[in-house]
Design an enzyme around this catalytic site. Structure first.
Site, PDB file in Angstrom:
ATOM      1  N   CYS A   1     -11.368  -0.819  -5.944  1.00 25.49           N
ATOM      2  CA  CYS A   1     -10.627  -1.783  -5.135  1.00 25.49           C
ATOM      3  C   CYS A   1     -11.087  -3.186  -5.545  1.00 25.49           C
ATOM      4  O   CYS A   1     -12.270  -3.517  -5.402  1.00 25.49           O
ATOM      5  CB  CYS A   1     -10.900  -1.523  -3.654  1.00 25.49           C
ATOM      6  SG  CYS A   1     -10.117  -2.735  -2.589  1.00 25.49           S
ATOM      7  N   GLY A   2     -10.179  -3.987  -6.070  1.00 23.57           N
ATOM      8  CA  GLY A   2     -10.552  -5.298  -6.611  1.00 23.57           C
ATOM      9  C   GLY A   2     -11.021  -6.288  -5.559  1.00 23.57           C
ATOM     10  O   GLY A   2     -12.037  -6.972  -5.734  1.00 23.57           O
ATOM     11  N   THR A   3     -10.261  -6.390  -4.455  1.00 28.35           N
ATOM     12  CA  THR A   3     -10.699  -7.308  -3.397  1.00 28.35           C
ATOM     13  C   THR A   3     -11.996  -6.788  -2.766  1.00 28.35           C
ATOM     14  O   THR A   3     -12.828  -7.579  -2.314  1.00 28.35           O
ATOM     15  CB  THR A   3      -9.606  -7.472  -2.319  1.00 28.35           C
ATOM     16  OG1 THR A   3      -9.139  -6.176  -1.922  1.00 28.35           O
ATOM     17  CG2 THR A   3      -8.439  -8.308  -2.825  1.00 28.35           C
TER      18      THR A   3
ATOM     19  N   ASN B   1      -6.773  -5.374  -7.901  1.00 27.94           N
ATOM     20  CA  ASN B   1      -6.478  -4.553  -9.081  1.00 27.94           C
ATOM     21  C   ASN B   1      -4.974  -4.549  -9.362  1.00 27.94           C
ATOM     22  O   ASN B   1      -4.547  -4.577 -10.520  1.00 27.94           O
ATOM     23  CB  ASN B   1      -6.966  -3.114  -8.872  1.00 27.94           C
ATOM     24  CG  ASN B   1      -8.487  -3.011  -8.970  1.00 27.94           C
ATOM     25  OD1 ASN B   1      -9.122  -3.805  -9.667  1.00 27.94           O
ATOM     26  ND2 ASN B   1      -9.069  -2.046  -8.278  1.00 27.94           N
TER      27      ASN B   1
ATOM     28  N   CYS C   1      -3.780  -7.309  -3.222  1.00 28.84           N
ATOM     29  CA  CYS C   1      -4.425  -6.269  -4.035  1.00 28.84           C
ATOM     30  C   CYS C   1      -4.946  -6.900  -5.324  1.00 28.84           C
ATOM     31  O   CYS C   1      -4.170  -7.400  -6.143  1.00 28.84           O
ATOM     32  CB  CYS C   1      -3.411  -5.168  -4.349  1.00 28.84           C
ATOM     33  SG  CYS C   1      -4.157  -3.826  -5.281  1.00 28.84           S
TER      34      CYS C   1
ATOM     35  N   ASN D   1     -10.698  -2.396   5.236  1.00 28.99           N
ATOM     36  CA  ASN D   1     -11.176  -1.581   4.115  1.00 28.99           C
ATOM     37  C   ASN D   1     -12.686  -1.456   4.257  1.00 28.99           C
ATOM     38  O   ASN D   1     -13.343  -2.413   4.681  1.00 28.99           O
ATOM     39  CB  ASN D   1     -10.825  -2.267   2.800  1.00 28.99           C
ATOM     40  CG  ASN D   1      -9.335  -2.526   2.679  1.00 28.99           C
ATOM     41  OD1 ASN D   1      -8.555  -1.613   2.448  1.00 28.99           O
ATOM     42  ND2 ASN D   1      -8.911  -3.779   2.876  1.00 28.99           N
TER      43      ASN D   1
ATOM     44  N   ASN E   1       0.859  -1.188   0.000  1.00 28.09           N
ATOM     45  CA  ASN E   1       0.000   0.000   0.000  1.00 28.09           C
ATOM     46  C   ASN E   1       0.895   1.238   0.000  1.00 28.09           C
ATOM     47  O   ASN E   1       2.095   1.148   0.300  1.00 28.09           O
ATOM     48  CB  ASN E   1      -0.864   0.023   1.268  1.00 28.09           C
ATOM     49  CG  ASN E   1      -1.981  -0.999   1.246  1.00 28.09           C
ATOM     50  OD1 ASN E   1      -2.712  -1.117   0.261  1.00 28.09           O
ATOM     51  ND2 ASN E   1      -2.138  -1.738   2.340  1.00 28.09           N
TER      52      ASN E   1
HETATM   53  N1  LIG Z   1      -5.612  -1.602   0.928  1.00 26.22           N
HETATM   54  C1  LIG Z   1      -5.817  -3.022   0.929  1.00 26.22           C
HETATM   55  C2  LIG Z   1      -5.008  -3.747  -0.090  1.00 26.22           C
HETATM   56  C3  LIG Z   1      -5.200  -3.230  -1.494  1.00 26.22           C
HETATM   57  C4  LIG Z   1      -6.563  -3.558  -2.099  1.00 26.22           C
HETATM   58  C5  LIG Z   1      -6.590  -3.182  -3.543  1.00 26.22           C
HETATM   59  N2  LIG Z   1      -6.702  -1.842  -3.904  1.00 26.22           N
HETATM   60  C6  LIG Z   1      -7.426  -4.113  -4.399  1.00 26.22           C
HETATM   61  O1  LIG Z   1      -7.633  -3.785  -5.579  1.00 26.22           O
HETATM   62  O2  LIG Z   1      -7.785  -5.197  -3.945  1.00 26.22           O
HETATM   63  C7  LIG Z   1      -5.489  -3.599   2.314  1.00 26.22           C
HETATM   64  O3  LIG Z   1      -4.471  -3.213   2.915  1.00 26.22           O
HETATM   65  O4  LIG Z   1      -6.244  -4.444   2.798  1.00 26.22           O
END
Ligand SMILES: N[C@@H](CCC[C@H](N)C(=O)O)C(=O)O
Length: 257
Positions: A198-200, A76, A74, A170, A66
């Site tokens: 945010c993909g996840t 994305n 991550c 998140n 991050n």
């Molecule tokens: N900020 C998140 C990890 C990154 C998530 C990301 N942007 C995605 O696309 O999944 C964390 O620290 O949990």
């Protein structure tokens, strides 16, 4: 002082500094450098930084940070890493690569990267909100209108609450548009701000909709573009989860650190 060659990628507006670190020239213990490169005023500017490294068991390893230097999965960023790995000639249109949570399969079709996520068998209902881990932990709240909430103000209330303040979480706000479409806005830990996608988070959002009604493919309208999440639902949870969407090279450059 060292000169670092970097590439900038974005996936539905979630943006990343990408570095080819197959020769291990980038010192990944130096989290101050990671944060500086991601700084939008004093560095290149990005939500996160990704190193592509060699792996003995997969095509490559994606090491994600991050913008504050913390690490997690991550979605994305993984999609962008797959595009970057193809650009570097490491892979063609299909790959298995390593990320912080283990191995992932991905394929590229017409500039769309389809990323296989790990199966999800657990979730928690907190009042009417959900907590789902899709490689990163996501708090999910359905709202009437995502345009009428401030994700930073509301997200921080959850992220810094007693339960989550230590490890962070998140926070995603969802508005149901139709049977299989959600608008989504996400506050990301580690960036400590709203990101454009945010993909996840989109993956957790899609699964949370499936916990409320029968659906196995969900379109996510994020601030920076559209993603799709498809999956199979079983009594024991979700399998064959794919996060799909575009990932693009934006520019390349060199920076002195
Ligand atoms: N900020 C998140 C990890 C990154 C998530 C990301 N942007 C995605 O696309 O999944 C964390 O620290 O949990």
């Amino acid at each position: 002082m060292a000169l670092i060659e970097f590439y900038k990628y974005q996936g539905t507006g979630n943006d990343f500094v990408m570095i080819d670190n197959r020769k291990l020239t980038f010192d990944k213990q130096n989290l101050k450098t990671v944060a500086k490169l991601c700084d939008r005023r004093f560095g290149i500017g990005a939500d996160g930084l990704i190193l592509i490294e060699t792996s003995t068991s997969a095509d490559f390893e994606m090491v994600y940070f991050n913008s504050d230097g913390s690490q997690s999965l991550c979605g994305n960023g993984s999609r962008c890493a797959v595009m970057f790995a193809r650009f570097l000639g490491i892979i063609n249109n299909e790959t298995t690569f390593l990320a912080i949570d283990g191995e992932h399969y991905a394929k590229i079709e017409d500039q769309i990267v389809h990323l296989k996520m790990h199966d999800v068998s657990d979730y928690e209902l907190i009042g009417t909100d959900y907590l789902i881990d899709t490689g990163s932990p996501h708090y999910i709240r359905f709202v009437e209108d995502t345009d009428r909430i401030d994700p930073v103000v509301e997200g921080r209330k959850v992220r810094y609450s007693d339960r989550f303040s230590e490890k962070g979480v998140n926070v995603n706000f969802l508005q149901q548009v139709n049977n299989n479409t959600l608008k989504i806005r996400t506050y990301e830990r580690g960036v400590e701000n709203e990101t454009l996608s945010c993909g996840t988070g989109c993956t957790a959002a899609a699964l949370s909709l499936a916990l409320k009604q029968p659906v196995n493919s969900v379109n996510l309208l994020a601030m920076g573009g559209q993603l799709n999440v498809s999956f199979n639902r079983h009594d024991s949870g979700f399998t064959d989860i794919f996060l799909s969407g575009p990932a693009q090279h934006v520019f390349r450059g060199q920076i002195q650190v």
